[in-house]
Design an enzyme around this catalytic site. Structure first.
Site, short mmCIF file in Angstrom:
data_model
loop_
_atom_site.label_atom_id
_atom_site.label_comp_id
_atom_site.label_asym_id
_atom_site.label_seq_id
_atom_site.Cartn_x
_atom_site.Cartn_y
_atom_site.Cartn_z
N GLU A 49 55.09 -35.18 13.68
CA GLU A 49 56.45 -34.87 14.13
C GLU A 49 56.36 -34.29 15.52
OE1 GLU A 49 58.56 -33.26 10.18
OE2 GLU A 49 59.03 -32.13 11.98
N ASP A 60 65.67 -22.62 14.71
CA ASP A 60 64.27 -22.31 14.92
C ASP A 60 64.01 -20.83 15.11
OD1 ASP A 60 62.81 -24.82 14.81
OD2 ASP A 60 64.11 -25.41 16.48
#
Lengths: 260, 400
Positions: A49, A60
């Site tokens: 990824e 995040d």
């Protein structure tokens, strides 16, 4: 058969589960990422990824936020990231590449061009954190046309009806977010995660990956008992942040996670 | 079709708005929408809201004929005095509505973001009133330049979390609030301070703030014997402006001016004028005009006013801009500073730096504005919080 389907099929045949590392493109620069990608494969990555950096990553935690900020010093364009994938692909025809990020950079690039150019570069799938099913109608015609897999996130807040909605346009695999939170934050309660994965399997035949909060070889082994893949992001980035973002450090950390 | 009939079932104002949030939040966002739709049709909810607006906030806020300024500028200018509300700005209208909704939904923990601190103070105030724990996210740059409001929030029992990511302003505070919400979906309600964010926030905040424009209609009739033909309000995210404009949107003879913050000048790139200097994109749950780079990275805004220092704008304003229903114009830091001092001396009112932008624009454009017979400007906040910023900008020492 797509590269993703192929990968999960052959892993299944040899009774193995996938390990998926996450790295941020251009952290600390594009050259480094270009060296890190093949090293991850040597370290045991089955799928990679790659994060597309965004200025405002609301899902995040601090580690991936910092990685994004380091990357944004070079303000890499999506074309730069496609070039990175193309270069990797010229030497590796098998390992699937997934791009993960937020919608705005993709929207500015143009969704149709994004899907076409991603596939041309050798990208296999995309995860857009802030494009829920309610908003995906402007995007899915282009993923379908280009053959780009749309990998959907299922979370601890998704009930059966919601999972049905999420699965509508899902392909490649589904990604179960192990904690209701941000990346690299809390550790998951794996018994609950296992139950959630079982529930998802009742609703889809797609492989199920688990990510968020996976830090160690032990975590990977536990997750791979019930899921088809374990995703490791913050822990890898943190390690490279401390040890230097090189092919060697990437390979060293991943080998440990993979138990090689 | 009325231009007021937005948003649609998908939370869209034309192509703007929507619900661009991480999946973890989606079920909760849908729940907020359902709860809001039920609450707005519930007489008890409305009665409690109205009662608090009257007896706690002190509404209706007066409509005031600014005669000295009017005479000096050659205009017929009125101020809607929302700076006289409890806590000193229009922000509390929306906080009350949202906290009442949070209570109705059984949420026990309130979070908010703040730029200038006015929304943080208003949220902390309402949380004190309802005995709810309150956490306010504030960029560290804003914590420094709005220190009186930080202290006020703490006195009110709120926890102020200084946000160091990004440039430490409103956008970063909102990112951090969203991260907190993603991590605490079960018990937490996010009180968003402006008419932006995922659906239903833009609609909900607009509805709670529309009291401003609704009050104006009878007040205007009573005081001036007529309705205004021009409305002016400053715009950061745009909650005071949409509150003033919305009830008048179908009145074709009312011209509207939304004043964005041009910072050091739009041509310098250091500004907060999303409509005049940005393009459509997706941030903080909605599609709207944003300040951004070619590659879709969000740019930092600049304004002397912390409350306008945001690189986006509420989606309904983006829609009204494209529809050309509202004229979106801008005023610089210097225009605002001039207006701040002018208003203080001419009317004995210290305006916040946010509405100082509206007045600054009026002063700059008085010749053009002479075509209007009655102009109402929203005095959406008072300037006490800004005296340190103004003193600094004017190189004045207030310690001696």
């Amino acid at each position: 058969m797509s590269r993703l389907d192929q990968t999960f099929a052959s892993l299944k045949q040899s009774d193995k589960k996938a390990l998926i590392p996450f790295v941020m493109a251009a952290d600390p620069d594009l050259e480094a990422t270009s060296r890190i990608l093949p090293a991850l494969v040597e370290g045991g990555a089955d799928i990679i990824e790659i994060g597309m950096p965004f200025s405002d990553p609301v899902a995040d935690g601090p580690t991936i936020q910092a990685a994004g900020l380091r990357a944004l010093k070079h303000d890499p364009s999506l074309d730069d990231i496609f070039n990175l994938v193309q270069k990797f692909r010229s030497e590796n025809a098998d390992t699937p590449i997934i791009l993960m990020g937020y919608y705005n950079p993709v929207y500015q690039y143009g969704v149709e061009n994004f899907c076409t150019n991603a596939v041309a570069a050798g990208v296999d799938g995309v995860i857009l954190v802030d494009l829920p099913p309610e908003e995906e109608d402007e995007f899915t015609p282009h993923t379908q046309k280009s053959g780009l897999s749309l990998i959907k996130l299922i979370t601890p807040t998704s009930d059966a009806a919601r999972i049905e909605t999420i699965l509508r346009n899902a392909s490649g695999f589904v990604y179960y977010v192990a904690v209701a939170g941000i990346t690299g934050d809390k550790s998951a309660q794996y018994d609950q995660v296992g139950q959630a994965v079982e529930k998802i399997r009742r609703q889809t035949d797609l492989p199920v990956a688990v990510g968020f909060g996976i830090k160690s070889r032990e975590d990977v082994v536990t997750v791979q008992k019930f899921a088809d893949a374990a995703v490791v992001g913050s822990a890898l980035i943190k390690y490279m942040q401390d040890q230097g973002a090189s092919a060697n450090s990437a390979k060293a950390f991943l080998s440990k996670l993979a138990g090689l | 079709m009325s231009i007021k009939s937005q948003p649609d079932d998908h939370g869209r104002f034309g192509i703007y708005g929507g619900r661009f949030v991480p999946e973890t939040l989606m079920p909760l966002i849908l729940e907020v929408e359902k709860a809001y739709n039920a609450a707005k049709n519930d007489d008890d909810f409305k009665a409690e809201f109205d009662q608090l607006l009257k007896h706690y906030v002190g509404r209706p806020s007066p409509l005031y004929h600014a005669k000295r300024v009017s005479e000096d500028l050659g205009l017929n200018l009125y101020f809607k005095r929302d700076e006289l509300n409890h806590t000193g700005a229009h922000k509390i209208n929306n906080c009350l509505g949202q906290v009442l909704l949070a209570k109705r939904m059984g949420k026990t923990r309130i979070i908010a973001e703040t730029g200038a601190g006015q929304h943080g103070v208003a949220t902390a105030t309402v949380c004190a009133l309802f005995n709810l724990p309150c956490i306010v996210f504030m960029g560290e740059t804003d914590v420094k330049r709005q220190s009186p409001n930080v202290f006020r929030m703490r006195l009110l029992g709120a926890e102020v979390r200084s946000v160091t990511s990004g440039t430490g302003t409103l956008k970063d505070a909102m990112n951090e609030a969203l991260r907190d919400w993603v991590s605490n979906v079960d018990d937490t309600f996010y009180v968003i301070g402006t008419a932006a964010g995922p659906h239903p926030y833009p609609e909900m905040v607009r509805d709670f703030q529309s009291i401003i424009g609704e009050e104006l209609k009878p007040q205007s009739q009573e005081l001036a014997g007529r309705q205004p033909d021009a409305l002016v309000a400053c715009i950061g995210g745009g909650s005071n402006a949409i509150g003033l404009f919305y009830p008048f949107l179908d009145d074709k003879n009312v011209t509207m001016y939304g004043v964005e913050a041009a910072g050091r000048g739009i041509e310098t790139g250091e500004h907060a004028a999303s409509l005049n200097g940005g393009k459509p994109g997706v941030l903080h749950g909605n599609r709207t005009y944003l300040l951004q780079s070619e590659t879709g990275q969000i740019k930092d805004a600049h304004s002397i006013s912390a409350g306008l220092d945001y690189p986006g704008i509420g989606p309904e304003h983006s829609f009204l801009h494209d529809q050309k229903r509202v004229n979106y114009v801008s005023a610089t830091d210097d225009d605002a500073l001039t207006a701040f001092q002018y208003c203080a001396r001419m009317e004995g009112i210290l305006p916040a730096l946010e509405p100082s932008h509206a007045l600054g624009w009026i002063m700059q454009n008085r010749e053009m504005l002479k075509k209007h017979e009655m102009i109402v400007m929203n005095m959406c906040g008072r300037g006490d919080k800004d005296i340190f910023t103004v003193a600094d900008a004017l190189n004045m020492d207030i310690s001696s």
